[in-house]
Design a protein around this motif. Structure first.
Motif, short mmCIF file in Angstrom:
data_model
loop_
_atom_site.label_atom_id
_atom_site.label_comp_id
_atom_site.label_asym_id
_atom_site.label_seq_id
_atom_site.Cartn_x
_atom_site.Cartn_y
_atom_site.Cartn_z
N SER A 169 0.85 -1.20 0.00
CA SER A 169 0.00 0.00 0.00
C SER A 169 0.88 1.25 0.00
O SER A 169 1.71 1.43 0.87
CB SER A 169 -0.92 0.00 1.21
OG SER A 169 -0.16 0.09 2.37
N ARG A 170 0.69 2.03 -1.00
CA ARG A 170 1.41 3.31 -1.08
C ARG A 170 0.41 4.43 -0.82
O ARG A 170 -0.65 4.46 -1.42
CB ARG A 170 2.01 3.51 -2.47
CG ARG A 170 3.09 2.55 -2.79
CD ARG A 170 3.68 2.89 -4.13
NE ARG A 170 4.59 1.87 -4.55
CZ ARG A 170 5.18 1.86 -5.72
NH1 ARG A 170 4.94 2.83 -6.57
NH2 ARG A 170 5.99 0.90 -6.05
N ARG A 171 0.83 5.34 0.04
CA ARG A 171 -0.07 6.47 0.35
C ARG A 171 0.41 7.70 -0.40
O ARG A 171 1.60 7.96 -0.47
CB ARG A 171 -0.07 6.77 1.83
CG ARG A 171 -0.73 5.71 2.63
CD ARG A 171 -0.89 6.17 4.03
NE ARG A 171 -1.66 5.20 4.78
CZ ARG A 171 -1.84 5.26 6.06
NH1 ARG A 171 -1.31 6.24 6.75
NH2 ARG A 171 -2.56 4.36 6.67
N ALA A 172 -0.55 8.45 -0.87
CA ALA A 172 -0.23 9.73 -1.51
C ALA A 172 0.12 10.72 -0.41
O ALA A 172 -0.39 10.64 0.71
CB ALA A 172 -1.42 10.22 -2.31
N PRO A 173 1.00 11.66 -0.69
CA PRO A 173 1.35 12.65 0.35
C PRO A 173 0.13 13.48 0.73
O PRO A 173 -0.69 13.83 -0.11
CB PRO A 173 2.42 13.51 -0.31
CG PRO A 173 2.39 13.18 -1.76
CD PRO A 173 1.70 11.87 -1.93
N MET A 174 0.03 13.78 2.04
CA MET A 174 -1.09 14.61 2.51
C MET A 174 -0.87 16.05 2.09
O MET A 174 0.22 16.59 2.28
CB MET A 174 -1.19 14.55 4.03
CG MET A 174 -2.00 13.41 4.55
SD MET A 174 -2.15 13.48 6.35
CE MET A 174 -3.06 14.97 6.59
N ALA A 175 -1.92 16.66 1.59
CA ALA A 175 -1.84 18.05 1.16
C ALA A 175 -2.57 18.97 2.13
O ALA A 175 -2.87 20.10 1.80
CB ALA A 175 -2.39 18.20 -0.24
N GLU A 176 -2.87 18.49 3.33
CA GLU A 176 -3.58 19.29 4.31
C GLU A 176 -2.62 19.71 5.41
O GLU A 176 -1.69 18.99 5.74
CB GLU A 176 -4.72 18.48 4.92
CG GLU A 176 -5.77 18.07 3.92
CD GLU A 176 -6.83 17.19 4.56
OE1 GLU A 176 -6.78 17.01 5.80
OE2 GLU A 176 -7.68 16.69 3.84
N ILE A 177 -2.90 20.86 6.00
CA ILE A 177 -2.10 21.34 7.12
C ILE A 177 -3.00 21.33 8.35
O ILE A 177 -4.11 21.86 8.32
CB ILE A 177 -1.58 22.77 6.86
CG1 ILE A 177 -0.66 22.78 5.66
CG2 ILE A 177 -0.88 23.31 8.10
CD1 ILE A 177 -0.22 24.17 5.26
#
Length: 148
Positions: free
Chosen positions: A17-25
């Motif tokens: 499972s690869r997770r996409a980088p989070m774009a939330e702060i």
């Protein structure tokens, strides 16, 4: 020679499972810090008025707006004079006023005098201010009192 060209989504399901980088702060810690700083500034701001401790007389006068170009003159209970929290030596008040640069009508003078001080001492300081050309004088009092 047969190769399996499965889609990338089928590979993810199998175990890698690869997770996409989070774009939330996460702003919650930022808001917490800002609220703490706001409370600190709200508590300390009234204490930054002047460094000379005085017992000001009470008055029912309305509050005035603070002017950008103003000089604060304080007189403590012993009659010592301070210009913007800087002590003025005895007999050197006129010389200290001469060193203040004046533009236009001159700066506004905010006069703070202790309640225990003699009325004649306050009038002597106001006379020196008048001689120096500083005629726009505001007298500072404490909180509002009841009507006499």
């Amino acid at each position: 020679m047969a190769m399996s060209l499965g889609s990338s989504s089928s590979r993810r399901r199998r175990g890698g499972s690869r997770r996409a980088p989070m774009a939330e702060i996460n702003v919650t810690p930022f808001v917490d810090v800002m609220l703490v700083l706001l409370i600190i500034f709200m508590v300390t701001a009234p204490l930054l008025n002047s460094g000379v401790p005085l017992d000001l007389p009470d008055s029912r006068a309305n509050a005035m707006d603070n002017e950008a170009q103003s000089i604060t003159i304080s007189l403590d209970a012993q009659g010592n004079a301070f210009i913007d929290d800087t002590p003025v030596p005895a007999g050197g008040f006129a010389a200290a006023l001469a060193g203040i640069e004046q533009m236009g009508d001159g700066p506004d003078v905010v006069l703070r005098a202790d309640r225990a001080l003699d009325y004649g001492r306050v009038m002597a300081i106001m006379g020196e201010l008048n001689r120096a050309g500083l005629n726009r004088i505001s007298l500072v009092t404490g909180r509002s009192s009841d009507a006499p």
